[in-house]
Design a protein around this motif. Structure first.
Motif, short mmCIF file in Angstrom:
data_model
loop_
_atom_site.label_atom_id
_atom_site.label_comp_id
_atom_site.label_asym_id
_atom_site.label_seq_id
_atom_site.Cartn_x
_atom_site.Cartn_y
_atom_site.Cartn_z
N ALA A 335 17.01 8.99 -35.48
CA ALA A 335 16.42 7.69 -35.62
C ALA A 335 15.40 7.42 -34.39
O ALA A 335 14.33 6.96 -34.72
N MET A 336 15.99 7.65 -33.21
CA MET A 336 14.96 7.33 -32.10
C MET A 336 13.74 8.45 -32.24
O MET A 336 12.69 7.82 -31.93
N ALA A 337 13.83 9.53 -32.35
CA ALA A 337 12.97 10.41 -32.54
C ALA A 337 11.94 10.21 -33.37
O ALA A 337 10.62 10.19 -33.08
N PHE A 338 12.13 9.58 -34.54
CA PHE A 338 11.38 9.02 -35.69
C PHE A 338 10.39 7.90 -34.86
O PHE A 338 9.37 7.58 -35.48
N PHE A 339 11.14 7.21 -33.99
CA PHE A 339 10.32 6.11 -33.44
C PHE A 339 9.27 6.29 -32.54
O PHE A 339 8.51 5.41 -32.21
N ILE A 340 9.30 7.58 -32.16
CA ILE A 340 8.00 7.98 -31.19
C ILE A 340 6.85 8.08 -31.96
O ILE A 340 5.81 7.21 -31.63
N PRO A 341 6.74 8.75 -33.01
CA PRO A 341 5.46 8.58 -33.95
C PRO A 341 5.26 7.04 -34.65
O PRO A 341 4.38 6.73 -34.83
N GLY A 342 6.44 6.43 -34.83
CA GLY A 342 6.56 5.14 -35.53
C GLY A 342 5.67 4.16 -34.36
O GLY A 342 5.00 3.40 -34.90
N GLY A 343 6.23 4.46 -33.23
CA GLY A 343 5.61 3.49 -32.32
C GLY A 343 4.14 3.42 -32.01
O GLY A 343 3.65 2.77 -31.88
N ALA A 344 3.93 5.07 -31.79
CA ALA A 344 2.57 5.15 -31.74
C ALA A 344 1.67 4.93 -32.68
O ALA A 344 0.44 4.01 -32.49
N GLY A 345 2.20 4.88 -33.79
CA GLY A 345 1.18 4.28 -35.00
C GLY A 345 1.16 2.88 -34.92
O GLY A 345 0.00 2.41 -35.10
N GLY A 346 2.22 2.10 -34.44
CA GLY A 346 2.15 0.92 -34.16
C GLY A 346 0.91 0.28 -33.25
O GLY A 346 0.32 -0.55 -33.30
N ILE A 347 0.99 1.27 -32.18
CA ILE A 347 -0.08 0.94 -31.18
C ILE A 347 -1.52 1.04 -31.70
O ILE A 347 -2.19 0.46 -31.36
N ILE A 348 -1.59 1.99 -32.55
CA ILE A 348 -2.95 2.37 -33.32
C ILE A 348 -3.26 0.97 -34.10
O ILE A 348 -4.32 0.68 -33.82
N ASN A 349 -2.19 0.66 -34.91
CA ASN A 349 -2.55 -0.53 -35.64
C ASN A 349 -2.90 -1.63 -34.93
O ASN A 349 -3.66 -2.38 -35.45
N ALA A 350 -2.31 -1.81 -33.73
CA ALA A 350 -2.48 -3.13 -32.87
C ALA A 350 -3.74 -3.05 -32.36
O ALA A 350 -4.22 -4.00 -31.55
N SER A 351 -4.60 -1.84 -32.24
CA SER A 351 -5.79 -1.70 -31.29
C SER A 351 -7.02 -2.00 -31.92
O SER A 351 -8.09 -1.56 -32.13
N PHE A 352 -6.82 -3.72 -32.24
CA PHE A 352 -8.04 -4.26 -32.67
C PHE A 352 -8.86 -3.50 -33.90
O PHE A 352 -8.65 -3.42 -34.81
N GLN A 353 -10.02 -2.83 -32.96
CA GLN A 353 -11.09 -2.19 -33.81
C GLN A 353 -10.28 -1.22 -34.63
O GLN A 353 -10.77 -0.90 -35.84
N LEU A 354 -9.36 -0.25 -34.14
CA LEU A 354 -8.70 0.94 -35.03
C LEU A 354 -8.14 0.40 -36.20
O LEU A 354 -8.04 1.11 -37.13
N ASN A 355 -7.87 -0.93 -36.20
CA ASN A 355 -7.12 -1.59 -37.17
C ASN A 355 -7.95 -1.59 -38.52
O ASN A 355 -7.55 -1.32 -39.77
N GLU A 356 -9.20 -1.72 -38.23
CA GLU A 356 -10.06 -1.70 -39.36
C GLU A 356 -10.01 -0.44 -40.24
O GLU A 356 -10.19 -0.34 -41.47
N ILE A 357 -9.70 0.83 -39.62
CA ILE A 357 -9.59 2.04 -40.41
C ILE A 357 -8.17 2.04 -41.15
O ILE A 357 -8.09 2.64 -42.30
N VAL A 358 -7.10 1.51 -40.61
CA VAL A 358 -5.80 1.56 -41.34
C VAL A 358 -5.43 0.23 -42.10
O VAL A 358 -4.81 0.59 -42.92
N HIS A 359 -5.95 -0.68 -41.75
CA HIS A 359 -5.44 -1.72 -42.58
C HIS A 359 -5.56 -1.69 -44.05
O HIS A 359 -6.74 -1.31 -44.56
N ASN A 360 -4.40 -2.39 -44.97
CA ASN A 360 -4.34 -2.20 -46.11
C ASN A 360 -4.72 -0.60 -46.99
O ASN A 360 -4.86 -0.58 -48.04
N THR A 361 -4.24 0.32 -46.10
CA THR A 361 -4.16 1.68 -46.50
C THR A 361 -2.63 2.10 -46.51
O THR A 361 -1.98 1.49 -45.96
#
Ligand code: HAS
Length: 549
Positions: A335-361
Motif C-alpha cells: 500500500a505504501m509503495a503505491f503511494f510513492i507514484p500516487g503522491g508524485a502524481g498528486g504533485i504533478i496535478n497540483a503544479s498549476f500549469q501542469l494541471n492543464e495537461i492532466v485535468h479531466n483526462t
C-alpha cells in the motif's frame, strides 16, 4: 475489547463490505463498457454505474470501515465505551445507514446519475441530496460520540497526552467535521432548494467551490486512517516502537491545518476564480505534501530499525529481514509503495500549469486508483485480515493467510495494469467520465489504444483481475466473520497490533486543539473569504441560489 463495542464495530464493517460488493460489481461493468464489450439494457446507463461505483466505494465503503477501525482502536486504547457513547454511536450508525440506503436507491433507480462530485448543473432527485445530508449528519453523531469518549479519558487523566491512536482519531474527526461544513452548506442551501424546485437556479461556481472545500480534505479523511495503521500498527508487527511520537502527532496536526484551504487545486481550469487565489491555494497544497514526506521518512526509519534489529547488515541488508511472510505487514508495505507514484502524481496535478495537461483526462482516474484505490484500500484490506478475527474471536488460519496473499497480489497486478494504462491514456489526451468508450472512433483515439499497456485487452484483464481479487477478499471477510472456527487456545486469538509510543519528549501543545482549530480556521478564512465573496458578487443577475437572492 468489550462485547458491545465489538458488535458496533462489526456492524460498521458489515455495511462497508456490502457497499464494497456492489461498488466493485459496478467497477467490473465499467471496464467492459469502456471496452465496448458490453451493451447495457435501456434502464441502466454508464453514468448511473459510474455514480454507484464512486459513491459506494470511495464514500460508503471507506467511511463505514474507518468508523469500525476508530471504534475498535478507541475502545482498545481508552477502555470500553460507556452506555451513552454506545447509544450515540448506534444512533449515528443508523442515521448514516438510512442516508446510504436512500442515496443508493436513488442511484440505482436512475434518479441520481450525477457522479460522486454531483456538479451542478447536473441535477439529481432532491432525495439523493437528503440521503447525502443524512449520511454526513450520521457521521457527525458518531464522531461526537467518539470525541465524548476521548474527553472522558482526558478528564480522568489531566495533563497527560492521550494515547497516539486516540490522538490520531480525534485529529481525523476534527478534519472531517471542518471539511463537511462546505458540503453541508452547498447541499442544504443550494442543491436541496434547487432540486425540489423551491428556487430556479443555482450559483454553479459557488457550489463547486464549496464541494471542493470538502472534496480535498475528504481524500485525507480516507488517507489518515491508513496513516494511523502505518504509524501504530506496522511498527508493532515488525517489532519496534513508534519511531517518533512527536513527529507522528505533528504530521496529523499539519493535515488539520493544510488539508482544507487547498480545494482550488481541483478547480485550476475554472474561469470563475482569479489566478491569484488559485496560486495561493497551490502554495498551500505544497505545504500539505510535507506531512506525507514526514510519514515516508518515519516509515523508512521503522523498516531500517526493524531490519537491523533482525540482523540486517550493510546499506540495504535490513530490507530482506522484514517479516515478508506476514500478510498484515506485506499488504501495508505494498500500500505504501503505491503511494510513492500516487503522491508524485498528486504533485504533478497540483503544479498549476501542469494541471492543464492532466485535468479531466484518464490520468486523474489513474491517480485516484493509486491513492484511494490502493494505498488506502489495500491498507484497509490489510487491517481486515486481523480486525475481523480479532472482533469475532475466530481463527485466521494458514490457508486464510495464503488466500490473503493471493488477494493482495492480484489487487497489486490488476492495479498496476489498470492504473498505468489510465495514466498513459490520460497523457495522450483521453478524457475521463465519458460513455463514448472509443471516443466515437476518432482516429487519434484509435491510436491511443494501440499501446502495449493501453490496449483494450490489457485493461479488461486488469479490471477482471481486480474483480476476482475483490471477490476473494469478500470470501475472507465472510469466513472470518461467520465461518472460521472459534479460537480456543491463547495463541489462536488474533491480536490488535498496537505499538508502544514514547510520549516523553512530545510537546503538550500538540494536544491543545483550540490552537490548531483556530489556526486552521484562520487559514481557511484567508484562502477562501475573498474568492467566495467574489463568486457571490459575480453571480449572474437573477440567479436565485443560496446567497444570490
Ligand atoms: Fe489527489 C485529484 C493533488 C493525494 C485522491 N485526488 C484527486 C481525485 C481523487 C484524489 C479521488 O492538485 C479526483 C477528484 C475528482 O474526481 O475530480 N492529491 C494531490 C496531492 C496529493 C494528493 C498534491 N489524492 C491524494 C490522496 C487521495 C487522492 C491521498 C486519496 C486518498 N489530486 C490532486 C489534484 C487533483 C487530484 C491537484 C485534481 C486534478 C484535476 O485536475 O482534476 C498529496 O497529498 C500527495 C502527497 C504524497 C506523497 C507521497 C508520500 C509517500 C509515502 C509512502 C512511503 C512509502 C514507503 C514504502 C515508506 C508526497 C507516505 C517504501 C517502498 C519502497 C518501494 C521501498
Amino acid at each position: 475489547i468489550a462485547a458491545a463495542d465489538r458488535k458496533l464495530a462489526l456492524w460498521n464493517i458489515g455495511v462497508a463490505y456490502v457497499a464494497f460488493l456492489i461498488g466493485t460489481l459496478a467497477g467490473l461493468l465499467q471496464v467492459f463498457i469502456r471496452n465496448d464489450k458490453l451493451v447495457l439494457p435501456a434502464w441502466l446507463d454508464y453514468y448511473q454505474i459510474l455514480t454507484a461505483h464512486g459513491v459506494l466505494l470511495a464514500l460508503i465503503f471507506t467511511t463505514f470501515f474507518i468508523f469500525a477501525f476508530f471504534i475498535t482502536g478507541m475502545s482498545k486504547s481508552l477502555g470500553a465505551f460507556g452506555p451513552k457513547v454506545l447509544l450515540w454511536n448506534w444512533i449515528g450508525f443508523v442515521v448514516m445507514l438510512a442516508g446510504t440506503v436512500l442515496a443508493t436507491v436513488m442511484i440505482v433507480s436512475g434518479k441520481a446519475s450525477v457522479l460522486y462530485t454531483f456538479y451542478a448543473p447536473l441535477m439529481a432527485s432532491g432525495w439523493y441530496y437528503v440521503g447525502l445530508a443524512l449520511f454526513v449528519v450520521g457521521s457527525w453523531i458518531m464522531s461526537f460520540a467518539l470525541v465524548g469518549h476521548y474527553m472522558k479519558w482526558r478528564k480522568a487523566n489531566p495533563g497527560e497526552l492521550s494515547p497516539l491512536f486516540a490522538f490520531m482519531t480525534v485529529s481525523t474527526i476534527i478534519l472531517w467535521i471542518i471539511a463537511c461544513l462546505g458540503v453541508v452548506a452547498t447541499v442544504l442551501f443550494q442543491y436541496i432548494p434547487w432540486a425540489f424546485g423551491w428556487v430556479d437556479t443555482i450559483n454553479v461556481e459557488l457550489s463547486r467551490s464549496l464541494f471542493w472545500y470538502f472534496g480535498h480534505p475528504l481524500v485525507y479523511f480516507w488517507l489518515l486512517p491508513a496513516y494511523m495503521a502505518w504509524y501504530v500498527v506496522v511498527p508493532k508487527i515488525i517489532g519496534v516502537p513508534v519511531f517518533s511520537d512527536a513527529l507522528a502527532r505533528l504530521a496529523f496536526i499539519l493535515f488539520i491545518l493544510f488539508s482544507i484551504p487547498v480545494g482550488f487545486h481541483h478547480q485550476l481550469m475554472e474561469p470563475g476564480i482569479s489566478n491569484f487565489w488559485k496560486f495561493f491555494q497551490v502554495v498551500l497544497t505544497f505545504m500539505v505534501i510535507i506531512p506525507s514526506l514526514m510519514t515516508a521518512f518515519s516509515m523508512f526509519a521503522n523498516f531500517e530499525r526493524a531490519g537491523r534489529k533482525n540482523g540486517g547488515k550493510g546499506l540495504f541488508g535490513w530490507f530482506t529481514k522484514l517479516p515478508w511472510k506476514d500478510v498484515r505487514f506485506t499488504s501495508l508495505f505494498i500500500a505504501m509503495a503505491f503511494f510513492i507514484p500516487g503522491g508524485a502524481g498528486g504533485i504533478i496535478n497540483a503544479s498549476f500549469q501542469l494541471n492543464e495537461i492532466v485535468h479531466n483526462t484518464l490520468w486523474i482516474v489513474g491517480h485516484f486508483h493509486i491513492t484511494v484505490g490502493t494505498p488506502v484500500a489495500m491498507t484497509f484490506m490489510g487491517l481486515t485480515f486481523w480486525i475481523i478475527p480479532y472482533l469475532t474471536g475466530r481463527k485466521f488460519s494458514k490457508t486464510m493467510q495464503k488466500l490473503a496473499f493471493i488477494q493482495i497480489g492480484t489487487w497489486t497486478v490488476g492495479m498496476i495494469l489498470m492504473s498505468t494504462a489510465q495514466h498513459i491514456l490520460g497523457l495522450l489526451g483521453a478524457p475521463r467520465r465519458t460513455a463514448f468508450s472509443n471516443y466515437n472512433n476518432h482516429p487519434s483515439a484509435l491510436e491511443w489504444f494501440d499501446g502495449i499497456l493501453t490496449n483494450h485487452v490489457t485493461m479488461a484483464v486488469g479490471g477482471s483481475i481486480l474483480f476476482l481479487s475483490a471477490m476473494l477478499l469478500l470470501y475472507i471477510v465472510i469466513m472470518s466473520a461467520f465461518i472460521s472456527p472459534k479460537a480456543v487456545e491463547a495463541h489462536e486469538f488474533v491480536e490488535f497490533p498496537l505499538a508502544e509510543s514514547d510520549k516523553q519528549a512530545t510537546p503538550k501543545i500538540f494536544e491543545d486543539w483550540k490552537v490548531w482549530i483556530g489556526i486552521a480556521f484562520a487559514l481557511i478564512l484567508v484562502a477562501y473569504a475573498v474568492p467566495i465573496i467574489q463568486m457571490i458578487q459575480d453571480a449572474p443577475p437573477g440567479s436565485k441560489g443560496f446567497i444570490t437572492w
